[in-house]
Every structure is written in structure tokens, then in C-alpha cells.
Design an enzyme around this catalytic site. Sequence first.
Site, mmCIF file in Angstrom:
data_model
loop_
_atom_site.group_PDB
_atom_site.id
_atom_site.type_symbol
_atom_site.label_atom_id
_atom_site.label_comp_id
_atom_site.label_asym_id
_atom_site.label_seq_id
_atom_site.Cartn_x
_atom_site.Cartn_y
_atom_site.Cartn_z
ATOM 1 C CD GLU A 199 -2.705 -0.548 2.604
ATOM 2 O OE1 GLU A 199 -2.814 -0.642 3.546
ATOM 3 O OE2 GLU A 199 -3.144 -2.219 2.193
ATOM 4 C CG HIS A 205 -5.788 -0.062 5.492
ATOM 5 N ND1 HIS A 205 -4.618 -0.425 5.344
ATOM 6 C CD2 HIS A 205 -6.873 -0.147 6.379
ATOM 7 C CE1 HIS A 205 -4.893 -1.192 6.576
ATOM 8 N NE2 HIS A 205 -5.906 -1.153 6.752
HETATM 9 P P1 NAI Z 1 -11.012 -10.404 15.779
HETATM 10 O O1 NAI Z 1 -9.128 -10.886 17.155
HETATM 11 O O2 NAI Z 1 -11.714 -9.464 17.159
HETATM 12 O O3 NAI Z 1 -11.043 -11.124 14.811
HETATM 13 C C1 NAI Z 1 -10.222 -11.691 14.605
HETATM 14 C C2 NAI Z 1 -10.997 -13.483 14.926
HETATM 15 O O4 NAI Z 1 -10.075 -14.181 13.358
HETATM 16 C C3 NAI Z 1 -10.504 -14.208 15.561
HETATM 17 O O5 NAI Z 1 -11.743 -14.360 16.522
HETATM 18 C C4 NAI Z 1 -9.612 -15.302 15.293
HETATM 19 O O6 NAI Z 1 -10.068 -16.512 16.284
HETATM 20 C C5 NAI Z 1 -9.661 -15.677 13.831
HETATM 21 N N1 NAI Z 1 -8.592 -16.262 13.053
HETATM 22 C C6 NAI Z 1 -7.800 -16.429 13.967
HETATM 23 N N2 NAI Z 1 -6.606 -17.000 12.598
HETATM 24 C C7 NAI Z 1 -7.593 -17.348 12.085
HETATM 25 C C8 NAI Z 1 -7.385 -18.493 10.732
HETATM 26 N N3 NAI Z 1 -6.396 -19.398 10.515
HETATM 27 N N4 NAI Z 1 -8.802 -19.174 10.546
HETATM 28 C C9 NAI Z 1 -10.568 -18.460 10.729
HETATM 29 N N5 NAI Z 1 -10.513 -17.335 11.425
HETATM 30 C C10 NAI Z 1 -9.527 -17.006 12.030
HETATM 31 O O7 NAI Z 1 -10.399 -9.031 15.239
HETATM 32 P P2 NAI Z 1 -10.796 -7.909 14.820
HETATM 33 O O8 NAI Z 1 -11.498 -6.769 15.566
HETATM 34 O O9 NAI Z 1 -12.599 -8.428 14.364
HETATM 35 O O10 NAI Z 1 -10.598 -7.436 13.458
HETATM 36 C C11 NAI Z 1 -9.674 -7.845 12.141
HETATM 37 C C12 NAI Z 1 -9.226 -7.950 10.977
HETATM 38 O O11 NAI Z 1 -9.494 -6.794 10.786
HETATM 39 C C13 NAI Z 1 -7.855 -6.907 11.671
HETATM 40 O O12 NAI Z 1 -6.637 -7.912 12.765
HETATM 41 C C14 NAI Z 1 -6.941 -6.354 11.322
HETATM 42 O O13 NAI Z 1 -6.230 -6.620 10.749
HETATM 43 C C15 NAI Z 1 -8.243 -5.553 10.168
HETATM 44 N N6 NAI Z 1 -8.818 -4.447 10.483
HETATM 45 C C16 NAI Z 1 -8.948 -3.622 9.116
HETATM 46 C C17 NAI Z 1 -9.501 -1.997 8.863
HETATM 47 C C18 NAI Z 1 -9.489 -1.947 7.825
HETATM 48 O O14 NAI Z 1 -9.538 -0.085 8.193
HETATM 49 N N7 NAI Z 1 -9.496 -2.459 6.287
HETATM 50 C C19 NAI Z 1 -9.940 -1.787 10.083
HETATM 51 C C20 NAI Z 1 -9.750 -2.369 11.121
HETATM 52 C C21 NAI Z 1 -9.296 -4.209 11.191
#
Ligand code: NAI
Length: 321
Positions: A262, A281
Site C-alpha cells: 500500500e 485502506h
Molecule cells: P478479532 O481478533 O476480534 O477477530 C479476528 C478473528 O479471526 C478471531 O475470532 C480469530 O479466532 C479469527 N482467526 C484467527 N486466525 C484464523 C484462521 N486461520 N482462520 C479463521 N479464523 C481465524 O479482530 P477484529 O477486530 O475482528 O479485526 C480483524 C482484522 O481486521 C484486524 O486484525 C485488522 O487486520 C483488520 N482491520 C482492518 C481495518 C481496515 O480499515 N481495513 C480496520 C480494523 C481492522
Amino acid sequence: MPRILFADNDFPDIAIEREICERAGVELVVAQCRTEDDVIRAADGACGILLQYAPIGRKVASSLPGLGIVSRIGAGFDTVDTAACAEHGIWVANSPDYGVGEVATHALAMALALVRNIVAWNRDVAEGRWHYTSAGPVRRASNLTLGIVGLGRIGKRMAHVSRNVFRHVVACDPYIIDGDFPAYVERATLEDLFARSDVVSLHVPLNDETRRMIGARQFAAMQPGSYLVNTARGAVVDVDAAADARDRGTLAGLALDVLPVEPVPAQSRLLHHPRAILTPHSAFYSVESEKELRRKAATNLVTWIRTGRPDYVVTAGTRRP
Ligand code: NAI
């Protein structure tokens, strides 16, 4: 007076961070670090680092004995080597819950823009074509299955806001128990999810396990004419394999808010393609969420200075203010 390094930011101004630090009697040093060496140089005398994208790797962790905490302005923390920080007793904090609704609604907006041909029609109209079939067939959304990979905070909200749009919602998340699946979400393996879903939306964190976890194998399992939405992290997807799947017609379209590199490189195969929707993003963004994000990330540092522990812990440290 404790000193904090604001290692990098792309905000129009930093009034929020300045005010929080001033009120707490903390000195804020501002830099635009791109490399670990930049961070090490700029962090001289700092007990904490606030960062947006600056890299915090093993070299930073081992070079700054006075560093007690790093706080990432965001939910993801893949630019921070959490293991190296933990080894050196450095706390890692983030701001996980400021924009759950923003990212989920952005992912749904992207999914619907794909399914409803919004971007392709908009381009056709601008180019003088005015006909409801100009952008190809549209399937009824309420007949489609949505697949969610990663059913955490954002994935669950995506399921919630999408449940009345699609016929079925299935999800793959091996790390949560059945009881944490909402009643309207069916559990699936990754293979099963790709085989069954018309729209797949990614919501996993980026780590060693999820890096390029979506590639040729998953696209081969998809039904022709499916859609992919990624608001998680760019490196979760093998974008070349995704572009191939789109050229073959397996993917009828894809919508990406995040890319492995990015901003998007000028020569990217995904630029200017009518079936590829790109946003910069920005899924996290609303006027309100940006304020909340920045306030929470900066407050982590002053809370640690006051109490020895930040508000939102990613990995616990041992170093004291
Ligand atoms: P979270 O930690 O609450 O949820 C992530 C989920 O993914 C967890 O339930 C975990 O068990 C699951 N997970 C982990 N490894 C896995 C796998 N191999 N297969 C299937 N599931 C798996 O995180 P949240 O708050 O939901 O955010 C997720 C991601 O979104 C963040 O890590 C970040 O990278 C991205 N994000 C992007 C943003 C954007 O502006 N585009 C803004 C905020 C977050």
C-alpha cells in the site's frame, strides 16, 4: 517529564495526541519513521512509542532499553513483532474496538456494490451506456450465501449487518467455540466455506498462519461467478491468484480495501479493472471512529505511565514507567 515518540502518522494534524499528552504532563516528540533505524534514532529517551505504520521489529525491541510500551493506532498489530517485544518486557497495546461498525458496513457496502454491479454500471453510464443489462447479469442477493473468514469482533458484526441481505451466512473460525457462533451463522471449514459461498468476506488478523492463506487452492474450490471482499489485511490474499481467478471468471468481482503493498503499485493488475473495486485502506474511517481510534491509542500510553498497564493490552510487558 516522560517522553513519547509519535513514530509516524498521516493525519492532517495531531491536536488529539498533543492534547492528551499535554494534559498528562508528557512530552510528545513527532517523527515520520519508515524503517527500524529511523525509529531507533527518533526514540532516543522515549519510554513509549505511538505508531501508525512504523515497523517495530526485533531490532527496535533490542536497541531501546528505556522503551516500556508501544501503542498501535489501529486494531491490527502486524507491523509490531509482539514476540520480540514480550522477550524484552515491552508492552504492546492497540485500539481494537473503535471501528467495528465502520469496517463491517464497509465490507457489506463492498459486497453489495459487487453483487449489484454498482461500480460497473456507474462507469457504463458515464461512458454513455444506459441499459440495465450493460454490466451483465445480477443474481438475487437473498438467494446467495455469504462466507465469513474470521468471526471475531468485525466478522460477527458483518454477520449481523448482513443476515437479512443474504440467504445463508456461514463462517470459518477454528479459534472460537460453537457457543460464540450467533444462531444465524453456520460453522464451516475453510474448504467448505469457499465451495458454498457466493460472497466471501475476510476478517482474520495477519499473522504467520493467515499470511497468503487465501490463494489458488481456495479460488479453485469456488463456484464460478463468486465474489471476494477483503477488509482485513492485504497479505492474507495471494492477489495474483485472485487476479487469475477473476480473469478465469471464477471470481465475478473482487473488492479490496487492503493490499499486500500500500498504496497500490501503479502497475497493479487490479487497477482500472471494472470488476475490481479498490478503496485506500479506509474501511475503518468515519469522522467519529478516527477520533475514537486516536484517543484510545494515545490514552494507552498515558494510562501505562500512570498505572503501569495500558487500557488495551495485546501482549503484556514487564517494564515499568
Ligand atoms: P478479532 O481478533 O476480534 O477477530 C479476528 C478473528 O479471526 C478471531 O475470532 C480469530 O479466532 C479469527 N482467526 C484467527 N486466525 C484464523 C484462521 N486461520 N482462520 C479463521 N479464523 C481465524 O479482530 P477484529 O477486530 O475482528 O479485526 C480483524 C482484522 O481486521 C484486524 O486484525 C485488522 O487486520 C483488520 N482491520 C482492518 C481495518 C481496515 O480499515 N481495513 C480496520 C480494523 C481492522
